[in-house]
Design an enzyme around this catalytic site. Structure first.
Site, short mmCIF file in Angstrom:
data_model
loop_
_atom_site.label_atom_id
_atom_site.label_comp_id
_atom_site.label_asym_id
_atom_site.label_seq_id
_atom_site.Cartn_x
_atom_site.Cartn_y
_atom_site.Cartn_z
N ARG A 21 0.80 -1.22 0.00
CA ARG A 21 0.00 0.00 0.00
C ARG A 21 0.84 1.28 0.00
NH1 ARG A 21 -4.24 0.99 3.98
NH2 ARG A 21 -3.64 -0.65 5.42
N GLY A 82 2.50 -15.26 7.17
CA GLY A 82 1.93 -14.75 8.41
C GLY A 82 2.98 -14.41 9.46
N ASP A 108 7.47 -1.84 11.12
CA ASP A 108 6.68 -0.71 10.61
C ASP A 108 5.96 0.03 11.73
OD1 ASP A 108 4.70 -2.48 11.32
OD2 ASP A 108 3.76 -2.60 9.34
N TYR A 355 26.88 32.33 -2.50
CA TYR A 355 27.12 30.89 -2.43
C TYR A 355 28.57 30.68 -2.02
CZ TYR A 355 28.10 26.11 -3.71
OH TYR A 355 28.50 24.80 -3.66
C1 UD1 Z 1 -1.06 -7.65 13.05
C2 UD1 Z 1 -1.70 -8.50 14.13
C3 UD1 Z 1 -2.91 -7.78 14.70
C4 UD1 Z 1 -2.50 -6.43 15.23
C5 UD1 Z 1 -1.78 -5.62 14.14
C6 UD1 Z 1 -1.18 -4.37 14.76
C7 UD1 Z 1 -1.30 -10.83 13.53
C8 UD1 Z 1 -1.88 -12.08 12.95
N1 UD1 Z 1 -2.08 -9.78 13.58
O1 UD1 Z 1 -2.01 -7.54 11.99
O2 UD1 Z 1 -3.49 -8.54 15.77
O3 UD1 Z 1 -3.65 -5.74 15.71
O4 UD1 Z 1 -0.70 -6.38 13.59
O5 UD1 Z 1 -0.66 -3.53 13.76
O6 UD1 Z 1 -0.17 -10.86 13.98
N2 UD1 Z 1 5.16 -9.72 8.47
C9 UD1 Z 1 6.19 -10.49 7.98
N3 UD1 Z 1 5.89 -11.66 7.35
C10 UD1 Z 1 4.62 -12.08 7.18
C11 UD1 Z 1 3.57 -11.28 7.66
C12 UD1 Z 1 3.86 -10.12 8.31
O7 UD1 Z 1 7.37 -10.12 8.14
O8 UD1 Z 1 4.45 -13.17 6.61
C13 UD1 Z 1 5.50 -8.46 9.16
C14 UD1 Z 1 5.05 -7.24 8.38
O9 UD1 Z 1 6.10 -6.75 7.57
C15 UD1 Z 1 4.71 -6.26 9.48
C16 UD1 Z 1 4.26 -7.14 10.63
O10 UD1 Z 1 4.78 -8.43 10.37
O11 UD1 Z 1 5.86 -5.53 9.89
C17 UD1 Z 1 2.75 -7.19 10.79
O12 UD1 Z 1 2.16 -7.78 9.67
P1 UD1 Z 1 0.79 -7.26 9.07
O13 UD1 Z 1 0.43 -8.13 7.91
O14 UD1 Z 1 0.85 -5.81 8.84
O15 UD1 Z 1 -0.22 -7.61 10.26
P2 UD1 Z 1 -1.65 -6.99 10.51
O16 UD1 Z 1 -2.63 -7.63 9.60
O17 UD1 Z 1 -1.56 -5.52 10.54
CA CA Z 2 0.06 -3.95 9.89
#
Ligand code: UD1
Ligand code: CA
Length: 457
Positions: A21, A82, A108, A355
């Site tokens: 995004r 995940g 992030d 400058y």
């Molecule tokens: C996650 C949480 C959610 C929480 C939210 C807070 C889970 C299942 N859910 O959701 O409960 O409220 O964060 O912001 O944990 N990432 C990886 N590899 C992956 C997936 C994710 O490195 O396979 C990293 C992403 O880069 C990111 C972080 O993990 O930095 C969170 O992943 P993201 O997919 O943003 O989770 P959310 O759906 O926001």
């Molecule tokens: Ca997130």
């Protein structure tokens, strides 16, 4: 445990996400907040919190990110299945460095403070010895966040992702920030039991709470500030994170003894150093690596980066200090003056429209309005050296490499391409010619012509 009885902590930073995004060629966590990549903020906070070692989980091919987090090691998550799957990408590192606590943070989420991380570690070490500690928060809009489900006694029983939640669970306002501390001895065992049987078909780290409970361990919640746990998924989120970071930096500047006439219009970098009794006017921007000593006045509309400024200096309005600008005590830099890779000695002045680049300027030098160091010939940059007490007349072009000796005077409007000796006068403009009465005769003639035309017409 370490020999001295202190608990040890390994941190895993999840940063493999593509950040689709963001619509960017840069990995999401490399986007900057207050002049520093988000991942840099996260790593610095881990260091301040005293974490023993950190591993960063990156995506396949994210070599620039891996280089940026050095000396911290990285683990590569090839398929993004995940958050639990991402932690397990670091399995080898976690096994090689057994620790009492495993801390999981997101790359992030740059604004979490070391104090909050400390509070989570303290909760994990409390007498209840919870197997999992989760950082919760109450966002204005709980929307997509995971919900923290508590039992009648207020104990955390599970985390339910919004997509998998019942309407009653969605009504819960206490949400998961994503930050967690897990019992280091049991973390891998619990992580291995997580399945992808859910709405997204992903391995959710959040499932670890229910698994730990089933295994007889307690789970606890530490509540954080919504500003701190702001996760950046879009450019709009990034601008919000920037706003929070700026508010903090401005507050720090004010506490440190600087006056900001209109704080909301001053933009600071994470590393901006301001002394006491610094006064900053409206609309001033600081890029990285700026050090301002005590008693400096920075007037409105200045852009400053990579500069070192000694006390008693006055800058602006409308001045630009670029990397390598090094100003000694009492220097004055005025409007529409640009300084780059140049040192100016004590009390020197460049007050208007100049400058000065790739230069060494002594003390007590006066650089007249419109002076330009011609430091670039289209191929290479060259240096200009100006000795103490020299006077450079207005509208001088100093064609580098060139030097002007101490105490020398350069006449206004000169193009100086040869070195000027100390104490000498150098002037390159053409001699002035004067024709007595010429202007009077010329004007009289023109006026008469005009009158004659009127009479005829
Ligand atoms: C996650 C949480 C959610 C929480 C939210 C807070 C889970 C299942 N859910 O959701 O409960 O409220 O964060 O912001 O944990 N990432 C990886 N590899 C992956 C997936 C994710 O490195 O396979 C990293 C992403 O880069 C990111 C972080 O993990 O930095 C969170 O992943 P993201 O997919 O943003 O989770 P959310 O759906 O926001
Ligand atoms: Ca997130």
């Amino acid at each position: 445990m370490q020999a001295d009885g202190k608990s040890t902590t390994t941190a895993v930073v999840l940063a493999a996400g593509l950040g689709t995004r963001m619509k960017s060629d840069l990995p999401k966590v490399m986007h900057r907040v207050a002049g520093r990549p988000m991942i840099g903020h996260v790593l610095a906070n881990l260091e301040t919190a005293g974490i023993d070692r950190t591993v960063v989980v990156v995506g396949d091919g994210m070599d620039a990110l891996a280089a940026a987090v050095q000396p911290h090691p990285t683990a590569v998550q090839v398929d993004r299945l995940g958050t639990a799957h991402a932690v397990l990408a670091a399995r080898d590192f976690i096994q090689a460095h057994p620790a009492d606590d495993l801390l999981i943070v997101f790359g992030d989420t740059p604004l979490i403070t070391a104090e909050t991380l400390g509070a989570m570690l303290a909760a994990r070490r409390s007498s209840a010895r919870p197997g999992v500690v989760v950082l919760g928060f109450e966002p204005a809009d709980p929307g997509p966040y995971g919900r923290l489900i508590l039992d009648g006694d207020g104990a955390l029983t599970s985390i339910v992702e919004a997509r998998d939640a019942t309407p009653a669970q969605l009504a819960v306002t206490l949400c998961n920030s994503g930050v967690m501390v897990i019992d280091g001895a049991r973390a891998l065992d619990w992580l291995d039991q997580i399945t992808n049987d859910n709405a997204k078909g992903e391995y959710y780290l959040t499932d670890i709470v229910a698994l730990a409970r089933r295994d007889g361990a307690a789970a606890a919640v530490v509540t954080g500030d919504a500003d701190e746990v702001l996760g950046v998924n879009s450019r709009a989120d990034l601008s919000e994170a920037e706003a929070v970071a700026q508010r903090r930096l401005r507050a720090r500047a004010l506490e440190g003894g600087a006056t900001l006439i209109d704080p909301d219009t001053v933009y600071l970098s994470w590393d901006t150093q301001l002394g006491r009794d610094v006064v900053i006017g409206p609309n001033v921007f600081f890029g990285p690596e700026v050090r301002i000593a005590d008693n400096v006045e920075i007037r409105a509309f200045c852009h400053i980066e990579g500069a070192t400024v000694a006390s008693g200096t006055v800058i602006g309005p409308f001045a630009r200090l670029r990397p390598g600008a090094d100003l000694a005590e009492g220097v004055h830099i005025g409007n529409f003056v640009e300084i780059k890779a140049a040192t100016l000695g004590a009390g020197s002045k460049a007050n208007h429209l100049s400058y000065v680049g790739d230069s060494v300027v002594g003390a007590g030098v006066n650089i007249g309005a419109g002076t330009i160091t011609c430091n670039y010939d289209g191929h290479v940059k060259s240096r200009t050296v100006i000795g103490d007490g020299a006077f450079i007349g207005s509208n001088t072009a100093l064609v580098a490499p060139v030097s002007v000796g101490a105490g020398a005077i350069v006449g206004a409007g000169s193009a100086i391409s040869k070195d000027v000796a100390a104490g000498a006068l150098a002037v390159t403009r053409a001699d002035q010619k004067e024709v007595t009465g010429w202007a009077d005769r010329f004007n009289a003639k023109r006026r008469k012509e005009k009158q004659d035309r009127k009479k005829e017409g």
